[in-house]
Design a protein around this motif. Structure first.
Motif, PDB file in Angstrom:
ATOM      1  N   ILE A  28      -0.141   3.424  11.593  1.00  0.00           N
ATOM      2  CA  ILE A  28       1.125   2.794  11.220  1.00  0.00           C
ATOM      3  C   ILE A  28       1.085   2.258   9.798  1.00  0.00           C
ATOM      4  O   ILE A  28       2.028   1.617   9.353  1.00  0.00           O
ATOM      5  N   SER A  29       0.011   2.537   9.100  1.00  0.00           N
ATOM      6  CA  SER A  29      -0.144   1.938   7.776  1.00  0.00           C
ATOM      7  C   SER A  29       0.936   2.398   6.801  1.00  0.00           C
ATOM      8  O   SER A  29       1.259   1.686   5.860  1.00  0.00           O
ATOM      9  N   SER A  30       1.507   3.567   7.037  1.00  0.00           N
ATOM     10  CA  SER A  30       2.514   4.078   6.104  1.00  0.00           C
ATOM     11  C   SER A  30       3.934   3.974   6.656  1.00  0.00           C
ATOM     12  O   SER A  30       4.855   4.604   6.136  1.00  0.00           O
ATOM     13  N   THR A  53       8.184  -2.685   5.036  1.00  0.00           N
ATOM     14  CA  THR A  53       6.898  -2.729   4.356  1.00  0.00           C
ATOM     15  C   THR A  53       7.000  -3.457   3.031  1.00  0.00           C
ATOM     16  O   THR A  53       5.986  -3.842   2.461  1.00  0.00           O
ATOM     17  N   GLY A  54       8.224  -3.630   2.552  1.00  0.00           N
ATOM     18  CA  GLY A  54       8.404  -4.408   1.330  1.00  0.00           C
ATOM     19  C   GLY A  54       8.209  -5.890   1.536  1.00  0.00           C
ATOM     20  O   GLY A  54       8.161  -6.658   0.567  1.00  0.00           O
ATOM     21  N   GLY A  55       8.088  -6.294   2.793  1.00  0.00           N
ATOM     22  CA  GLY A  55       7.805  -7.690   3.087  1.00  0.00           C
ATOM     23  C   GLY A  55       8.970  -8.475   3.624  1.00  0.00           C
ATOM     24  O   GLY A  55       8.819  -9.616   4.062  1.00  0.00           O
ATOM     25  N   SER A  56      10.170  -7.904   3.596  1.00  0.00           N
ATOM     26  CA  SER A  56      11.318  -8.650   4.097  1.00  0.00           C
ATOM     27  C   SER A  56      11.345  -8.621   5.614  1.00  0.00           C
ATOM     28  O   SER A  56      10.950  -7.633   6.232  1.00  0.00           O
ATOM     29  N   LYS A  57      11.779  -9.711   6.182  1.00  0.00           N
ATOM     30  CA  LYS A  57      11.893  -9.827   7.626  1.00  0.00           C
ATOM     31  C   LYS A  57      13.251 -10.430   7.957  1.00  0.00           C
ATOM     32  O   LYS A  57      13.712 -11.346   7.271  1.00  0.00           O
ATOM     33  N   ARG A  58      13.854  -9.912   8.990  1.00  0.00           N
ATOM     34  CA  ARG A  58      15.144 -10.448   9.421  1.00  0.00           C
ATOM     35  C   ARG A  58      15.079 -10.708  10.910  1.00  0.00           C
ATOM     36  O   ARG A  58      14.851  -9.794  11.693  1.00  0.00           O
TER      37      ARG A  58
END
Length: 115
Positions: A28-30, A53-58
């Motif tokens: 799942i790394s990619s 993967t950009g770090g955003s979470k909602r």
């Protein structure tokens, strides 16, 4: 082809905690995005949390401050830590991944919160 298997669901009292796991059959790394959804009886499937993967979470407003998504690339596993559970959190929980432009879904795991 990636297969996802959720686990960790069960019966818990209100105020308790559970940690759901979503194990992927491949790396799942990619992946582009990961998320958890849930569907309560008689209701439509709804977003719980999505993370890119950009770090955003909602997070859904209903779970903010109580649920946390995380992942372990070495184990190819995504987690959902659920704290301060409420009866309205009762649902089947599904994990989902977006990988190479395709969406993959798990089979779901039941979470039941007793009041």
């Amino acid at each position: 082809q990636v297969q996802l298997v959720e686990s960790g669901g069960g019966l818990v009292q209100a105020g308790g905690s559970l940690r759901l796991s979503c194990a992927a059959s491949g790396s799942i790394s990619s992946m582009n995005a990961m998320g958890w959804f849930r569907q309560a009886p008689g209701k439509q499937r709804e977003l719980v949390v999505i993370a890119t993967t950009g770090g955003s979470k909602r997070y859904a407003d209903s779970v903010k401050g109580r649920f946390t998504i995380s992942r372990d690339n070495a184990k190819n596993t995504v987690y959902l830590q659920m704290n301060s559970l409420k009866s309205e959190d009762t649902a089947v929980y599904y994990c989902a991944l977006t990988l190479a432009g395709r969406d993959y879904w798990g089979q779901g795991t039941q979470v039941t919160v007793s009041s």
